[in-house]
Design a protein around this motif. Structure first.
Motif, mmCIF file in Angstrom:
data_model
loop_
_atom_site.group_PDB
_atom_site.id
_atom_site.type_symbol
_atom_site.label_atom_id
_atom_site.label_comp_id
_atom_site.label_asym_id
_atom_site.label_seq_id
_atom_site.Cartn_x
_atom_site.Cartn_y
_atom_site.Cartn_z
ATOM 1 N N HIS A 1 -11.037 -2.555 0.948
ATOM 2 C CA HIS A 1 -10.445 -2.618 1.872
ATOM 3 C C HIS A 1 -8.933 -2.188 1.205
ATOM 4 C CE1 HIS A 1 -6.823 -2.293 5.206
ATOM 5 N NE2 HIS A 1 -7.674 -2.126 5.524
ATOM 6 N N GLY A 2 -8.813 -3.839 0.749
ATOM 7 C CA GLY A 2 -7.319 -4.499 -0.113
ATOM 8 C C GLY A 2 -7.512 -4.908 -1.488
ATOM 9 N N ALA B 1 -2.976 1.472 -6.596
ATOM 10 C CA ALA B 1 -3.554 0.494 -4.921
ATOM 11 C C ALA B 1 -1.838 -0.817 -4.439
ATOM 12 C CB ALA B 1 -4.787 0.425 -4.670
ATOM 13 N N ALA B 2 -2.103 -1.124 -4.459
ATOM 14 C CA ALA B 2 -0.743 -2.097 -4.425
ATOM 15 C C ALA B 2 0.438 -2.950 -5.312
ATOM 16 C CB ALA B 2 -1.356 -3.438 -3.638
ATOM 17 N N GLY C 1 -8.483 1.031 -0.976
ATOM 18 C CA GLY C 1 -7.902 0.572 -2.201
ATOM 19 C C GLY C 1 -8.850 0.671 -3.327
ATOM 20 N N SER D 1 0.936 -1.284 -0.057
ATOM 21 C CA SER D 1 -0.001 0.111 -0.049
ATOM 22 C C SER D 1 0.403 1.599 -0.006
ATOM 23 C CB SER D 1 -1.274 0.086 0.763
ATOM 24 O OG SER D 1 -1.953 -1.138 1.161
ATOM 25 N N ASN E 1 1.349 -7.173 2.001
ATOM 26 C CA ASN E 1 1.343 -7.774 0.695
ATOM 27 C C ASN E 1 1.574 -8.959 0.771
ATOM 28 O OD1 ASN E 1 -0.460 -5.870 -1.368
ATOM 29 N ND2 ASN E 1 0.885 -5.910 -3.028
#
Length: 502
Positions: free
Chosen positions: A145-146, A255-256, A187, A86, A325
């Motif tokens: 959220h993710g 986001a990631a 996210g 993140s 992650n």
């Protein structure tokens, strides 16, 4: 009057000098970390890490520790690649803010103003209140959220498909509360920003970020695109027990999805120190960076536009972001008032246990406070139990666990989550007998935990022990009548739920 001014100048000078560390102090601290970090990596089964520490606007430590590939004996260097989870959002926020500076995006304009390829689902809320500022600060009232990653064998969805729910589990992005009234991490909101960057620039997100943000900062070994060059320099990723797991890819790149090196990301950390006269960048103005680090009102003084705010135990305020992650853990924090910074990238699922101790030591060192035992995080009992199970089986494992808990409480972390994680590790490996043995310990060690009984029941059901599984699901629901998972499973099994919650 002149004497008073001179005295004041001397006082201010002495304060400034005392706030800066001398060469000897720096060398002593670096030597301490050189001894500490390898031990921490070993304690938490994290194969490797990269670290950068900035003191008074200059890098005093830039180094790799441990291994990127244990089997091949490849060591982590300053050029080893890591996914930073993140923290990708903070870098992506620079991309958005550059467009704001150029007048191509308005911070308080509705996101819908810039969207043509996808639109927010209709809801009871006004979508025009989902603004760029609120997306950046996680105050837009959005879901999701993710993101879990995708295997390299998977066909990745488009951004639009991901926003619509084809994203490996989390569901579609939608407005679930009144925008602007509450902080809720999303996210999904940054995936909308990713799409907006593409809509406004008419470029792929990753191409825009490379040309306008990463390359100008000298981050030429960093990318939101995972190509052969990135993979060749990358570390392997590892689970909580230091075992290699599959590499993951992301459609939700903003986001990631950023892959970087400690050498490259130290440049980003320096660029974030907007008061630092020793380093300049021409991408974002001082005003923009200060705004990004100013928490928005409804975030409980914790989140700005892509930057988190955190108060350390030493009363030092820092800004940055954490990233996690599967198989990767990272942390980036700066203090723009003193031009200090901390970055640590790890290639293991338990990496946060390592960098949480190191940043604690760093904070105490900067503020001239003794850390004593306040920074220590105990190793997980799960690692010890796993070593015993993998070598000797599960025959005496319950007895050994409680002997360790009774006699070595100060040596390991015996919290509930440690056993739960280990049990699910064995379930993922289809070692049901091992998982059941671990969950049996957890329900005995934590008899008031609905989660322990729910997890135990899941393992029993997978093993085919339906009757026993139902008994433990019922126990879980009695402990927590809101256990949605347990209720769902029992209904699926045709079990009547009457009297269970009483």
């Amino acid at each position: 009057m002149i004497i008073r001014l001179i005295s004041l100048l001397i006082l201010l000078l002495s304060f400034t000098l005392s706030a800066q560390k001398g060469t000897k102090e720096i060398d002593q601290f670096v030597n301490k970390l050189d001894n500490q970090i390898p031990k921490l990596l070993n304690d938490f089964s994290v194969p490797g890490a990269g670290i950068a520490i900035i003191e008074n606007g200059e890098i005093i430590l830039l180094k790799g520790y441990g291994y990127s590939d244990i089997v091949k004996g490849t060591k982590v260097t300053t050029k080893t690649g890591f996914n930073i989870g993140s923290i990708s959002k903070t870098v992506a926020a620079w991309g958005v803010m550059k467009l704001v500076q150029e007048g191509k995006i308005e911070l308080d304009a509705p996101a819908e103003k810039y969207l043509t390829r996808w639109h927010l689902p209709k809801s009871e809320f006004d979508s025009d209140k989902v603004t760029i500022r609120r997306l950046l600060s996680h105050t837009a009232g959005l879901s999701l959220h993710g993101y879990p990653g995708w295997s390299p064998k998977d066909n990745l969805p488009t951004i639009e498909e991901s926003l619509d729910g084809k994203n490996n589990g989390p569901g579609r992005v939608e407005i679930i509360m009144e925008p602007g009234t509450k902080w809720k991490y999303s996210g999904g909101g940054f995936t909308i920003l990713q799409l907006i960057i593409e809509e406004v620039t008419k470029q792929k997100f990753e191409d825009y970020m490379q040309a306008e943000i990463l390359n100008p900062l000298g981050m030429t070994n960093s990318s939101y695109t995972i190509d052969e060059n990135i993979l060749k320099a990358s570390s392997l990723e590892h689970n909580n027990f230091g075992e290699v797991i599959d590499f993951e890819l992301f459609t939700a790149k903003a986001a990631a999805g950023l892959h970087t090196t400690i050498e490259d990301f130290s440049k980003f950390a320096l660029a974030s120190l907007y008061k630092n006269k020793k380093y300049t960048q021409n991408i974002l103005s001082t005003h923009s960076l200060e705004l990004m680090m100013t928490p928005v009102p409804v975030s409980n003084d914790s989140y700005g536009l892509g930057y988190q705010k955190e108060l350390m135990s030493t009363n030092m305020t820092i800004y940055g972001h954490g990233g996690a992650n599967t198989g990767w853990q990272a942390l980036f924090m700066i203090n723009p008032d003193t031009n200090d910074g901390f970055v640590m990238l790890t290639n293991g699922g338990a990496g946060s246990n390592v960098f949480s101790q190191v940043i604690c030591e760093w904070s105490h060192w900067l503020t001239d406070k003794e850390s004593l035992d306040s920074c220590i995080v105990l190793p997980s009992i799960a690692n010890k139990i796993k070593q015993i199970i993998d070598t000797k089986g599960v025959g005496d494992i319950k007895k050994l666990y409680f002997e360790l808990k009774n006699n070595q409480q100060d040596k390991y972390n015996f919290s509930e989550g440690q056993l739960i994680d280990l049990g699910y590790y064995y379930l993922s490996k289809n070692k049901n007998d091992f998982a059941i043995a671990v969950f049996e310990i957890s329900v005995e060690a934590f008899p008031n935990s609905f989660n322990a009984f729910d997890s135990y029941a899941e393992a029993l059901l997978k093993q085919g022990e339906k009757k026993k599984a139902i008994e433990n699901y019922k126990k879980s629901i009695k402990l927590n009548p809101e256990n949605i998972n347990g209720i769902r499973v029992l209904k699926k099994l045709g079990v009547t739920l009457e009297n269970i919650k009483q």
